[in-house]
Design an enzyme around this catalytic site. Structure first.
Site, PDB file in Angstrom:
ATOM      1  N   GLN A  23     108.361   5.176 141.427  1.00  0.00           N
ATOM      2  CA  GLN A  23     108.946   6.385 142.014  1.00  0.00           C
ATOM      3  C   GLN A  23     107.890   7.340 142.562  1.00  0.00           C
ATOM      4  OE1 GLN A  23     111.499   7.841 138.858  1.00  0.00           O
ATOM      5  NE2 GLN A  23     113.282   6.848 139.764  1.00  0.00           N
ATOM      6  N   GLY A  71      95.261   3.225 147.012  1.00  0.00           N
ATOM      7  CA  GLY A  71      94.342   3.183 145.879  1.00  0.00           C
ATOM      8  C   GLY A  71      92.934   2.848 146.344  1.00  0.00           C
ATOM      9  N   THR A  78      82.705  15.929 174.999  1.00  0.00           N
ATOM     10  CA  THR A  78      83.323  14.608 174.977  1.00  0.00           C
ATOM     11  C   THR A  78      83.098  13.882 176.298  1.00  0.00           C
ATOM     12  OG1 THR A  78      85.015  15.366 173.436  1.00  0.00           O
ATOM     13  CG2 THR A  78      85.502  13.368 174.676  1.00  0.00           C
ATOM     14  N   GLU A 128      92.119  27.640 162.338  1.00  0.00           N
ATOM     15  CA  GLU A 128      92.005  29.089 162.141  1.00  0.00           C
ATOM     16  C   GLU A 128      92.289  29.853 163.430  1.00  0.00           C
ATOM     17  OE1 GLU A 128      90.271  27.003 158.877  1.00  0.00           O
ATOM     18  OE2 GLU A 128      89.867  26.795 161.024  1.00  0.00           O
ATOM     19  N   PRO A 164      76.532  26.186 171.330  1.00  0.00           N
ATOM     20  CA  PRO A 164      76.148  26.447 169.943  1.00  0.00           C
ATOM     21  C   PRO A 164      76.727  27.750 169.383  1.00  0.00           C
ATOM     22  CG  PRO A 164      74.272  25.576 171.145  1.00  0.00           C
ATOM     23  CD  PRO A 164      75.366  25.778 172.146  1.00  0.00           C
ATOM     24  N   ALA A 178      82.962  21.020 179.914  1.00  0.00           N
ATOM     25  CA  ALA A 178      81.763  21.583 179.284  1.00  0.00           C
ATOM     26  C   ALA A 178      81.948  23.075 179.037  1.00  0.00           C
ATOM     27  CB  ALA A 178      80.542  21.314 180.143  1.00  0.00           C
ATOM     28  N   GLU A 234      89.451  21.586 170.498  1.00  0.00           N
ATOM     29  CA  GLU A 234      90.463  22.298 171.301  1.00  0.00           C
ATOM     30  C   GLU A 234      91.068  23.456 170.519  1.00  0.00           C
ATOM     31  OE1 GLU A 234      92.979  20.072 173.908  1.00  0.00           O
ATOM     32  OE2 GLU A 234      91.595  18.378 173.941  1.00  0.00           O
ATOM     33  N   GLY A 245      82.512  28.349 170.444  1.00  0.00           N
ATOM     34  CA  GLY A 245      83.328  27.161 170.263  1.00  0.00           C
ATOM     35  C   GLY A 245      84.769  27.439 170.592  1.00  0.00           C
ATOM     36  N   SER A 246      85.590  27.612 169.547  1.00  0.00           N
ATOM     37  CA  SER A 246      87.014  27.836 169.770  1.00  0.00           C
ATOM     38  C   SER A 246      87.284  29.117 170.549  1.00  0.00           C
ATOM     39  CB  SER A 246      87.738  27.896 168.416  1.00  0.00           C
ATOM     40  OG  SER A 246      87.678  26.657 167.756  1.00  0.00           O
TER      41      SER A 246
END
Length: 397
Positions: free
Chosen positions: A288, A348, A165, A376, A135, A131, A372, A138-139
């Site tokens: 090809q 397709g 998670t 960036e 908000p 945890a 994780e 984050g990273s």
């Protein structure tokens, strides 16, 4: 205990080959036939969870003296490539136990904390959640706002976490909280063990996501949650940020390997489809431009395999535990996205249909570039790290 040295494998190559073969058989013969069931139900069937626990997958990276298999990171990535070959929800079910949550305890927990939790985590009796994300954080956890305040011998924790998670099924939350203001090189972050069910701990409904059905994430709210002094990981407020960064770095190599496994599956599905689907009576694989797509996909997969193995080796030897993990995650997760896109193109219109494996893979792998540490953030870690290393080299002795 505040060690960052990677654990040495406790498993011989002969034994590991058996573990890898058993995992591969489990994935190919039991999980793949039920991928659409997992997707439609948004859940891993109970019998597959039990089988994964029986194989030791809830504790493959936990040391043997705590009930795990004791794999090192070089073995971990080989296993991860097999697990990435099917619905990523399967790996996610036990990923936090072995990775970002479990490794905090393995690397930084006190002997008492390890004894209390690791064996239960390794068996799958307890699911551990990491945890950290909020908000506004984050990273990069610098914006962390969850607070932990001393009250006598206890700590009282308040704040909100997002996208956690396994939160709906977790028995233990590894909670990062600010205990002091950041000052200089001290980010002011500690980490606590918070068992599920404590008063004030609330888990929201599981999120509805673009992909990875069966992998549950949710918001977690801590409203004056009280824990004892023994909940402070490592017994020190200084442990938190280092534990987060170390666990995330190791986890990035693992996620890179998962991405390679998913890309390999997308490639295999595309080759099989191109060899059998026809256009005007001719297998499309004879065209090809279709072969060109397959060639690009194969090149990316093989490059990813080689890179993730080399970065795991560098992490395991201690040669590079910062830049290489980010290199592996950046390249392999971006590559998986490109391979999945080409897989849809090869298929397709068929590839755009639900219940076709490449359609699910396309959605599943998109998340790998976000959690994780986003792509960036990986670029900032890599570029900044290279410059800092060069400045250190040039600095007069």
């Amino acid at each position: 205990m505040t060690s960052t040295a990677p654990a040495t494998s406790q498993v011989s190559q002969e034994d590991f080959a058996e573990i890898l073969a058993a995992t591969r058989e489990f994935v190919r013969t039991r999980v793949i036939p039920r991928e659409n069931e997992i997707m439609e139900a948004d859940a891993i069937p109970a019998d597959l969870r039990a089988a994964a626990a029986e194989l030791g997958l809830f504790g493959f990276a936990i040391p043997q003296d705590h009930g795990g298999l004791g794999l090192d990171l070089m073995q971990d990535v080989e296993l991860a490539m097999e697990l990435g070959y099917t619905s990523l929800a399967l790996r996610s079910m036990f990923g936090t136990n072995n990775g970002i949550a479990g490794q905090v305890l393995v690397g930084y927990g006190t002997a008492a904390q390890q004894a209390a939790w690791l064996e239960r985590i390794a068996s799958g009796e307890v699911v551990a959640s990491f945890a950290l994300t909020e908000p506004g954080a984050g990273s990069n956890p610098a914006g962390l706002r969850t607070r932990a305040v001393r009250d006598g011998d206890d700590w009282v924790i308040s704040g909100s976490k997002r996208f956690i998670t396994n939160a709906p099924t977790a028995g233990l939350f590894i909670v990062f909280a600010r205990t002091r203001e950041a000052a200089g090189s001290d980010p002011g972050i500690a980490v606590f063990l918070v068992p599920a069910g404590l008063p004030g701990l609330h888990v929201g409904p599981h999120d509805r996501k673009m992909g990875q059905e069966g992998s549950w994430t949710a918001d977690v709210t801590l409203d004056s949650v009280r824990v004892g002094a023994d909940a402070l990981v490592g017994g020190s407020e200084q442990v938190g940020y280092q534990a987060a960064m170390s666990s995330l770095a190791r986890g990035r190599v693992h996620i890179a390997a998962v991405a390679v496994g998913a890309a390999r599956r997308a490639l295999d599905e595309s080759v099989a489809y191109a060899a059998t689907a026809t256009q005007g009576g001719t297998p499309i694989g004879d065209f090809q431009l279709v072969q060109a797509h397959l060639a690009d996909m194969q090149t990316g997969v093989l490059a990813g395999e080689a890179l993730v193995r080399e970065c795991a080796r560098k992490y395991q030897t201690g040669e590079d535990q910062r830049i290489s993990p980010s290199v592996a995650k950046l390249f392999c997760t971006e590559m998986a996205g490109q391979v999945a896109d080409k897989a849809i193109q090869v298929h397709g219109g068929t590839g755009y249909m639900r219940e076709v494996p490449v359609e699910r893979i396309y959605r599943d792998v998109r998340l790998l570039r976000l959690y994780e540490g986003t792509s960036e953030i990986q670029r900032l870690i890599i570029g900044g790290g290279l410059i800092r290393n060069e400045k250190r080299r040039l600095k007069p002795q």
